[in-house]
Write a protein that holds these residues in place. Sequence first.
Motif, PDB file in Angstrom:
ATOM      1  N   LEU A 193       0.832  -1.210   0.000  1.00  0.00           N
ATOM      2  CA  LEU A 193       0.000   0.000   0.000  1.00  0.00           C
ATOM      3  C   LEU A 193       0.861   1.253   0.000  1.00  0.00           C
ATOM      4  CD1 LEU A 193      -2.866  -0.922   2.514  1.00  0.00           C
ATOM      5  CD2 LEU A 193      -2.955  -0.912   0.013  1.00  0.00           C
ATOM      6  N   VAL A 194       1.952   1.228   0.747  1.00  0.00           N
ATOM      7  CA  VAL A 194       2.871   2.379   0.774  1.00  0.00           C
ATOM      8  C   VAL A 194       3.476   2.594  -0.608  1.00  0.00           C
ATOM      9  CG1 VAL A 194       5.045   3.237   1.695  1.00  0.00           C
ATOM     10  CG2 VAL A 194       3.372   2.175   3.231  1.00  0.00           C
ATOM     11  N   LEU A 195       3.913   1.503  -1.252  1.00  0.00           N
ATOM     12  CA  LEU A 195       4.511   1.622  -2.591  1.00  0.00           C
ATOM     13  C   LEU A 195       3.490   2.106  -3.612  1.00  0.00           C
ATOM     14  CD1 LEU A 195       6.692  -1.634  -2.658  1.00  0.00           C
ATOM     15  CD2 LEU A 195       7.489   0.729  -2.420  1.00  0.00           C
ATOM     16  N   GLU A 196       2.249   1.603  -3.526  1.00  0.00           N
ATOM     17  CA  GLU A 196       1.193   2.058  -4.443  1.00  0.00           C
ATOM     18  C   GLU A 196       0.933   3.553  -4.250  1.00  0.00           C
ATOM     19  OE1 GLU A 196      -1.010   0.486  -6.741  1.00  0.00           O
ATOM     20  OE2 GLU A 196       0.424  -1.160  -6.791  1.00  0.00           O
ATOM     21  N   THR A 197       0.952   4.018  -2.997  1.00  0.00           N
ATOM     22  CA  THR A 197       0.723   5.439  -2.717  1.00  0.00           C
ATOM     23  C   THR A 197       1.852   6.288  -3.297  1.00  0.00           C
ATOM     24  OG1 THR A 197      -0.448   4.870  -0.668  1.00  0.00           O
ATOM     25  CG2 THR A 197       0.348   7.130  -0.895  1.00  0.00           C
ATOM     26  N   ILE A 198       3.093   5.810  -3.137  1.00  0.00           N
ATOM     27  CA  ILE A 198       4.235   6.541  -3.694  1.00  0.00           C
ATOM     28  C   ILE A 198       4.129   6.606  -5.216  1.00  0.00           C
ATOM     29  CG2 ILE A 198       6.739   6.494  -3.993  1.00  0.00           C
ATOM     30  CD1 ILE A 198       6.937   5.246  -1.218  1.00  0.00           C
ATOM     31  N   GLN A 199       3.711   5.513  -5.836  1.00  0.00           N
ATOM     32  CA  GLN A 199       3.517   5.514  -7.291  1.00  0.00           C
ATOM     33  C   GLN A 199       2.565   6.625  -7.711  1.00  0.00           C
ATOM     34  OE1 GLN A 199       2.196   1.449  -8.267  1.00  0.00           O
ATOM     35  NE2 GLN A 199       3.900   1.340  -9.686  1.00  0.00           N
ATOM     36  N   ALA A 200       1.435   6.734  -7.000  1.00  0.00           N
ATOM     37  CA  ALA A 200       0.429   7.735  -7.368  1.00  0.00           C
ATOM     38  C   ALA A 200       0.929   9.153  -7.118  1.00  0.00           C
ATOM     39  CB  ALA A 200      -0.861   7.477  -6.599  1.00  0.00           C
TER      40      ALA A 200
END
Length: 310
Positions: free
Chosen positions: A100-107
């Motif tokens: 979830l942290v990585l997905e948030t950073i992607q966005a």
Amino acid sequence: MVKQRKNLLTVTILYTLFVLYFMFFAFGRGEASDHTVYTFIFMPDNFLLLPYPSDLLHPSLMSMVGFGNTLAFVPFGILIPWLYRVGFVRFITLFFIAILVLETIQALTFLGSFDINDALQNSVGAALGFGAYKLGFRYRSLGRNLVATAISGLVLFIALWGLGAAVDKILTKVEGPFTAITEWTDTSGNSSADKPDSIQINGQKIPLRSNLYGAEGGDSRTFTYKSEGQTIFSFTFGNPEPTDYSGEISITRDGQEILNYTGDFQRTNPEQYPVVYEMPVEPGDELKITIKGDLKVWDVGYKKMQYFWQ
């Protein structure tokens, strides 16, 4: 043992960097990072669904995304519990939070989007690897452990593939049987007239299966259909012979016009008639179908969208 652990840690770090590269820089993500729209998708769908075997005959990047999102994270489910003594609940919870942290950073960096389905598919892949590790690492021989883990992973993946397809079938609605509207009163209170067995259009004899509606003497009639569920509403229309192509049909949905045909279309494009018209209708939608002149509509009805067991 210490050397094996160092090698294992090195492999884990290198594979993590490899996955991070694909998450943040592969597929031209850097070139697309100049847009300024944050994309967050929080509503999951069937994240267990993988491409059907038929999709593999003509593979495309989009059809393979499900495989990549799942299979690429299977090694983490093997490497991490191999390195550290950790239970499944703790492992999968921490792993999901990290994704979830990585997905948030992607966005936030415009190098991708936050998609809850991606996070769930990644976590399913890691869980599959964890299960393969627990089933496979039961021997003293490293070689036998790796072979058993590979076989266990393959069996679990096939089971996941079948489960995703089964869930998709359960969740997907299909068209039910056609239900004809045999009694359809217009806004003036007049009921429908008896239908003949067939009508003539462009020199062809067109059989009528269920009903026939129209205006008499060039007048105008408006019929109303209000959907009580998710349906596919359909009918066939055209100006039957003899005709001067004076007919017209218009449809409004909740007051907004969505269709308008006049007899001139049939005059200039006779080969396209009769026309079969279908449209999806949501619960509560109200359609008003206004028929003018010689134009007729027939085989009016709907198919309810339903689950296969209904």
